[in-house]
Design a protein around this motif. Sequence first.
Motif, mmCIF file in Angstrom:
data_model
loop_
_atom_site.group_PDB
_atom_site.id
_atom_site.type_symbol
_atom_site.label_atom_id
_atom_site.label_comp_id
_atom_site.label_asym_id
_atom_site.label_seq_id
_atom_site.Cartn_x
_atom_site.Cartn_y
_atom_site.Cartn_z
ATOM 1 N N UNK A 280 0.818 -1.211 0.000
ATOM 2 C CA UNK A 280 0.000 0.000 0.000
ATOM 3 C C UNK A 280 0.861 1.274 0.000
ATOM 4 N N UNK A 281 1.735 1.446 -1.000
ATOM 5 C CA UNK A 281 2.559 2.665 -1.063
ATOM 6 C C UNK A 281 1.693 3.925 -1.040
ATOM 7 N N UNK A 282 2.080 4.877 -0.200
ATOM 8 C CA UNK A 282 1.426 6.179 -0.148
ATOM 9 C C UNK A 282 0.126 6.237 0.616
ATOM 10 N N UNK A 283 -0.391 5.114 1.104
ATOM 11 C CA UNK A 283 -1.688 5.076 1.788
ATOM 12 C C UNK A 283 -1.459 4.815 3.275
ATOM 13 N N UNK A 284 -1.498 5.854 4.092
ATOM 14 C CA UNK A 284 -1.136 5.712 5.501
ATOM 15 C C UNK A 284 -2.113 4.821 6.259
ATOM 16 N N UNK A 285 -3.386 4.911 5.979
ATOM 17 C CA UNK A 285 -4.362 4.097 6.706
ATOM 18 C C UNK A 285 -4.197 2.632 6.340
ATOM 19 N N UNK A 286 -4.074 2.335 5.042
ATOM 20 C CA UNK A 286 -3.903 0.942 4.620
ATOM 21 C C UNK A 286 -2.584 0.375 5.127
ATOM 22 N N UNK A 287 -1.526 1.191 5.130
ATOM 23 C CA UNK A 287 -0.244 0.723 5.673
ATOM 24 C C UNK A 287 -0.361 0.411 7.162
ATOM 25 N N UNK A 288 -1.080 1.258 7.891
ATOM 26 C CA UNK A 288 -1.239 1.028 9.327
ATOM 27 C C UNK A 288 -1.976 -0.279 9.586
ATOM 28 N N UNK A 289 -3.024 -0.535 8.825
ATOM 29 C CA UNK A 289 -3.788 -1.768 9.022
ATOM 30 C C UNK A 289 -2.954 -2.998 8.647
ATOM 31 N N UNK A 290 -2.190 -2.929 7.563
ATOM 32 C CA UNK A 290 -1.345 -4.065 7.196
ATOM 33 C C UNK A 290 -0.242 -4.279 8.246
ATOM 34 N N UNK A 291 0.321 -3.211 8.731
ATOM 35 C CA UNK A 291 1.342 -3.308 9.773
ATOM 36 C C UNK A 291 0.788 -4.012 11.012
ATOM 37 N N UNK A 292 -0.396 -3.628 11.446
ATOM 38 C CA UNK A 292 -1.013 -4.260 12.607
ATOM 39 C C UNK A 292 -1.304 -5.731 12.317
#
Length: 370
Positions: A280-292
């Motif tokens: 999810x490059x550039x998408x902070x919300x999607x990156x946060x969810x994938x990180x979690x």
Amino acid sequence: MKFSTLKYSGATAEVALFPDGRAEAHAMIHASGARPFAAQLESVVNAASALANDLGALQPVFKRYFLSDAANQASCLPSCEPCAVSVIQQPPLDGSKIALWVVYQADATFVGTGDGRWEDSRGRMIVGDALPCSGNSHDLTVEHLSRLADCLEQRGASLLDNCVRTWFMVRDVDINYAGVVRGRNEEFDRRGLTRDTHFITSTGIEGRPVRQDETVAFNAVCDTRLVPGQMGFVYGASHLNPTIEYGVAFERGTTVDYRDRRHVYISGTASIDNRGQVVHPGDIVAQTRRMIENIGVLLAEAGCGWDDLAHLIVYLRDPSDFQAVAAVYDEVLPAVPRVIVLAPVCRPGWLVETECMAIKSGDYPGYAPF
């Protein structure tokens, strides 16, 4: 863990308490209100002391101060602390000038033994900020690891068998992280940490040390009494790849079993897949969810769930992303003690990274009590 939020004058403490209520607690203490630094510092220090009184037999064994301007603020911190201390410029993003992470433990008999180290009679070692030294990021990384390895060897232990967790806080991480990676790889190889043995759970992140000529601040957790099989590792292979595949030597997570509990240390984890690619490059919300999601996979592999978390440290590259990331955590993990700080991740495409620790109550016969 039992989660609670305690209010003190000018500060709030988010606390995770080990189930028996006496063995260990982790707290994130936040200053409140738009006040001068001196007033915020006083509130945070007083809250940490009051919390220690509230916790009874638990005493602080480690503190990390997150500052908004270390060059001007560090000299105001308490000059004498009863535990290992880390001070770093990683500005809290809730609008305050200071936040404090404190680990409290029972039977805390740690004493300072020099160079930032605190040790107890049972072989535990916590490395706070070391004696100041200057140099480029490669040389400082080698110096920090070499000092620790030599110290462990003097105690009949080793970096390979007895170092549980490390942190590298790197000034200008986009420029200097490559030197940290190179120095760590070289020193690990020299000390027997390879892809055929194991590495060490770690966080490598932007952070400004107190001294302006320091490029790398270093902290660590060790235990010189560990026996074979007591320390294990988690990989999250369905979601993450081995870090060595992109040239970096650290483990995704480490477990350490003691008689009544398992400690789980999760490295700084970002929005990555099992090929080492940014998701999810550039998408902070999607990156946060994938990180979690990635963290959840690592915790599950360690036999833990979200209720076992002791704390979360969340690192952001862009301060304007604070509200979006905080909203996701409020939705998914609202009770876990956390701090969100400004600290760019080592790869620019990763907008957010989180490290954490979990403590799982259990019965692990054959191992010494913590």
